[in-house]
Design a protein around this motif. Structure first.
Motif, PDB file in Angstrom:
ATOM      1  N   LYS A 161      87.367  18.943   5.971  1.00  0.00           N
ATOM      2  CA  LYS A 161      86.951  18.296   4.613  1.00  0.00           C
ATOM      3  C   LYS A 161      86.035  19.968   3.335  1.00  0.00           C
ATOM      4  N   ILE A 162      86.492  20.841   3.841  1.00  0.00           N
ATOM      5  CA  ILE A 162      86.082  22.308   3.046  1.00  0.00           C
ATOM      6  C   ILE A 162      86.481  22.214   2.061  1.00  0.00           C
ATOM      7  N   SER A 163      86.572  22.733   1.333  1.00  0.00           N
ATOM      8  CA  SER A 163      87.262  22.640  -0.413  1.00  0.00           C
ATOM      9  C   SER A 163      87.365  24.349  -0.308  1.00  0.00           C
ATOM     10  N   ALA A 164      88.144  25.354  -0.586  1.00  0.00           N
ATOM     11  CA  ALA A 164      87.287  26.617  -0.769  1.00  0.00           C
ATOM     12  C   ALA A 164      87.588  26.810  -2.730  1.00  0.00           C
ATOM     13  N   ASP A 165      87.967  25.547  -3.345  1.00  0.00           N
ATOM     14  CA  ASP A 165      88.357  25.483  -4.492  1.00  0.00           C
ATOM     15  C   ASP A 165      87.378  25.692  -5.050  1.00  0.00           C
ATOM     16  N   ASN A 166      86.324  24.093  -4.090  1.00  0.00           N
ATOM     17  CA  ASN A 166      84.690  24.520  -5.079  1.00  0.00           C
ATOM     18  C   ASN A 166      84.059  25.206  -4.252  1.00  0.00           C
ATOM     19  N   ALA A 203      84.943  31.187   6.948  1.00  0.00           N
ATOM     20  CA  ALA A 203      83.747  31.641   7.379  1.00  0.00           C
ATOM     21  C   ALA A 203      83.198  29.892   7.768  1.00  0.00           C
ATOM     22  N   ALA A 204      83.467  29.201   6.477  1.00  0.00           N
ATOM     23  CA  ALA A 204      82.834  28.070   5.803  1.00  0.00           C
ATOM     24  C   ALA A 204      83.241  27.015   7.050  1.00  0.00           C
ATOM     25  N   GLU A 205      84.633  27.082   7.707  1.00  0.00           N
ATOM     26  CA  GLU A 205      85.128  26.127   8.770  1.00  0.00           C
ATOM     27  C   GLU A 205      84.255  26.681  10.210  1.00  0.00           C
ATOM     28  N   ILE A 206      84.232  28.417  10.762  1.00  0.00           N
ATOM     29  CA  ILE A 206      83.421  28.327  11.625  1.00  0.00           C
ATOM     30  C   ILE A 206      81.775  28.323  11.860  1.00  0.00           C
ATOM     31  N   VAL A 207      80.797  28.599  10.763  1.00  0.00           N
ATOM     32  CA  VAL A 207      79.912  27.717  10.719  1.00  0.00           C
ATOM     33  C   VAL A 207      79.710  26.287  10.720  1.00  0.00           C
ATOM     34  N   GLY A 208      80.643  25.881   9.925  1.00  0.00           N
ATOM     35  CA  GLY A 208      80.820  24.342   9.886  1.00  0.00           C
ATOM     36  C   GLY A 208      80.551  23.748  11.361  1.00  0.00           C
ATOM     37  N   SER A 209      81.584  24.441  11.728  1.00  0.00           N
ATOM     38  CA  SER A 209      82.246  23.561  13.121  1.00  0.00           C
ATOM     39  C   SER A 209      81.067  23.751  14.120  1.00  0.00           C
ATOM     40  N   SER A 210      80.365  25.387  14.123  1.00  0.00           N
ATOM     41  CA  SER A 210      79.161  25.136  15.287  1.00  0.00           C
ATOM     42  C   SER A 210      77.969  24.510  14.099  1.00  0.00           C
ATOM     43  N   VAL A 211      77.864  24.669  12.818  1.00  0.00           N
ATOM     44  CA  VAL A 211      76.124  24.204  12.776  1.00  0.00           C
ATOM     45  C   VAL A 211      76.560  22.218  13.367  1.00  0.00           C
ATOM     46  N   TYR A 212      77.820  21.656  13.486  1.00  0.00           N
ATOM     47  CA  TYR A 212      78.183  20.278  13.697  1.00  0.00           C
ATOM     48  C   TYR A 212      77.993  20.322  15.157  1.00  0.00           C
ATOM     49  N   GLN A 213      77.988  21.365  15.848  1.00  0.00           N
ATOM     50  CA  GLN A 213      78.390  21.323  17.637  1.00  0.00           C
ATOM     51  C   GLN A 213      76.681  21.124  18.121  1.00  0.00           C
ATOM     52  N   ILE A 214      75.433  20.977  17.212  1.00  0.00           N
ATOM     53  CA  ILE A 214      74.258  21.433  17.556  1.00  0.00           C
ATOM     54  C   ILE A 214      74.226  19.727  16.829  1.00  0.00           C
ATOM     55  N   ALA A 215      74.475  19.522  15.828  1.00  0.00           N
ATOM     56  CA  ALA A 215      73.860  18.497  14.996  1.00  0.00           C
ATOM     57  C   ALA A 215      74.562  16.996  14.889  1.00  0.00           C
TER      58      ALA A 215
END
Length: 464
Positions: free
Chosen positions: A45-50, A425-437
């Motif tokens: 769902k991450i959009s680099a365009d956004n 970068a957004a994919e890596i951070v997003g995936s990491s945060v989601y592993q916790i949340a």
């Protein structure tokens, strides 16, 4: 460059302890080596365009702390969070500008030659004439008792300006004369409220000359600083995304970037890029099932010496600090020309103490799943992960390093931004945060489906 080599491995045990947290074998992906269905809830769902569009808007004008440019950015960021239904707060805090009437440095009674000296931002006025003592980079272990009642000669680098001033102040210094660690002049330096000694910046050439003079005997120096103090306001934007009360683990994870830029700089990469990823992840997490509070933060006055993040950390209730399990900081994550020829576009995770922690464990594993590279880690401060580390919260800075030639320049503009790097970068951070949340990993230690840990390298990689 020094590098500790290791072989990338996925630990196949059903439960693995690493970096103070427990992870389990990935459910449905052999050895956890590919992006899982759970990752895809976020990364697809991450959009680099956004993100690119947000950078375009934010970088239309400089966002120096305490200016209308910062206020405009803060209103936009807060509006984006509010539109997602978050519990949002703007936290003002004081910052200070200074009008310099004069800065004089005399060596043995004669004016210093070459480039005119400059007072630190935040330096107090004062006049002192004392012997000079070389304290290297002013790390605590470099400062002896001989600096008491003297003026400290300090080299720029490794730790923040505020730390350097405080370290010599703690040992009784009555003034600071700091020289650059590169040939880029003397436009640097930051002191904070309460550091009541004059602090002056000089060039690398001037500093090395003094280092040489001290080897031949005592050197008497006069610092004479006359400055007027002007109070302004900077801001932290906080947005809270809370889980359903029936699923709440009580934990908090924070995701941050700094919204201010340097004076006269549009700051497209530094750090509108990080802010754009914070906003994009907020958009996606707003609709994701979670069992952990996620706080999205943007800090003002990072460029003044981590002032905004330090303020935020200082006002946190102890009950919140005790519940915070991780802080992810994104700074300069879109630079087309950053990273040199390092793998993964030069993306690296820096910790304050150079040690692995929960954040780097998750980031390395997410990198291997999403782009087949276990992101390395290194040691660096200089960004807003530091105040969280000092509170005992596992923290890391995500950045493409070394930085690009446009760093802190008016040429840090939108055309230098890479959508690919933003996405990465957004994919890596997003995936990491989601592993916790995510709800199927309650409080992490009870996780049944979180990806396994990976081995990843330490790199002694300079950022600039």
């Amino acid at each position: 460059m020094f590098r500790r080599k290791s072989i990338i491995t996925i630990l196949a045990a059903s439960m693995v302890l690493s970096g103070g947290a427990v992870y389990a074998q990935t459910n449905g992906a052999p050895n956890g080596q590919s992006a899982t269905a759970f990752d895809n809830k976020i990364i697809k769902k991450i959009s680099a365009d956004n993100m690119y569009n947000n950078i375009a808007l934010l970088s239309e004008q400089p966002r120096e702390a305490g200016t209308e440019g910062e206020v405009r950015a803060v209103k936009y960021i807060e509006g984006q969070f509010k539109s997602l239904g978050f519990e949002t707060k703007v936290l003002p805090f004081p910052i200070y500008d200074y009008r310099t009437n004069h800065v004089w440095v005399k060596i043995g009674g004669a004016d210093i030659t070459g480039t005119a000296p400059r007072a630190f931002s935040g330096s107090v006025s004062g006049k002192v004439t004392k012997q000079l003592v070389n304290v290297g980079k002013a790390k605590p272990e470099e400062i002896g008792d001989e600096v008491k009642g003297k003026i400290a000669l300090v080299e720029r680098g490794d730790i923040t300006f505020i730390e350097k001033v405080q370290n010599v102040l703690n040992r009784g210094a009555v003034g600071v004369l700091m020289y650059n660690n590169s040939s880029n002049g003397n436009a640097f330096g930051q002191a904070q409220e309460g550091q009541n000694i004059p602090a002056v910046a000089i060039t690398q050439t001037q500093g090395l000359e003094l280092v040489g003079k001290l080897k031949s005997g005592p050197v008497e120096v006069t610092l004479d600083v006359d400055i007027e103090k002007i109070e302004k306001t900077s801001y932290v934007v906080e947005a809270k995304l809370k889980p359903n009360k029936n699923k709440d683990t009580g934990q908090i994870v924070t995701v941050g970037a700094h919204h201010d830029s340097v004076r006269g700089g549009p700051g497209a990469n530094d750090d509108a890029s990080g802010v754009s990823a914070v906003l994009e992840l907020a958009r996606i997490f707003a609709k994701a099932p979670i069992d952990t509070e996620v706080r999205f933060l943007t800090f003002g006055s990072e460029e003044r010496g981590l002032v905004g993040s330090s303020f935020y950390a200082s006002q946190l209730p102890k009950s919140d600090v005790n519940r915070m399990v991780a802080h992810f900081q994104m700074d300069m994550i879109g630079g087309r020309d950053a990273g040199a020829d390092n793998p993964a576009g030069g993306l690296i995770m820096y910790t304050i103490d150079g040690k692995k922690n929960l954040v780097t464990d998750l980031g390395a594993a997410a990198g291997l799943r999403t782009m087949d590279v276990a992101i390395p880690y290194g040691q660096l401060g200089r960004s807003d992960h530091q105040p969280f580390h000092e509170l005992g919260i596992p923290s890391a800075l995500f950045i493409h390093s070394p930085v690009e030639p446009w760093y802190h320049q008016p040429t840090d503009t939108l055309d230098k931004i890479s959508k690919e790097k933003l996405q990465q970068a957004a994919e890596i951070v997003g995936s990491s945060v989601y592993q916790i949340a995510r709800p199927d990993t309650p409080a992490l230690e009870n996780a049944r489906v979180a990806p396994g840990t990976v081995d990843y390298d330490f790199e002694d990689r300079p950022v600039d």
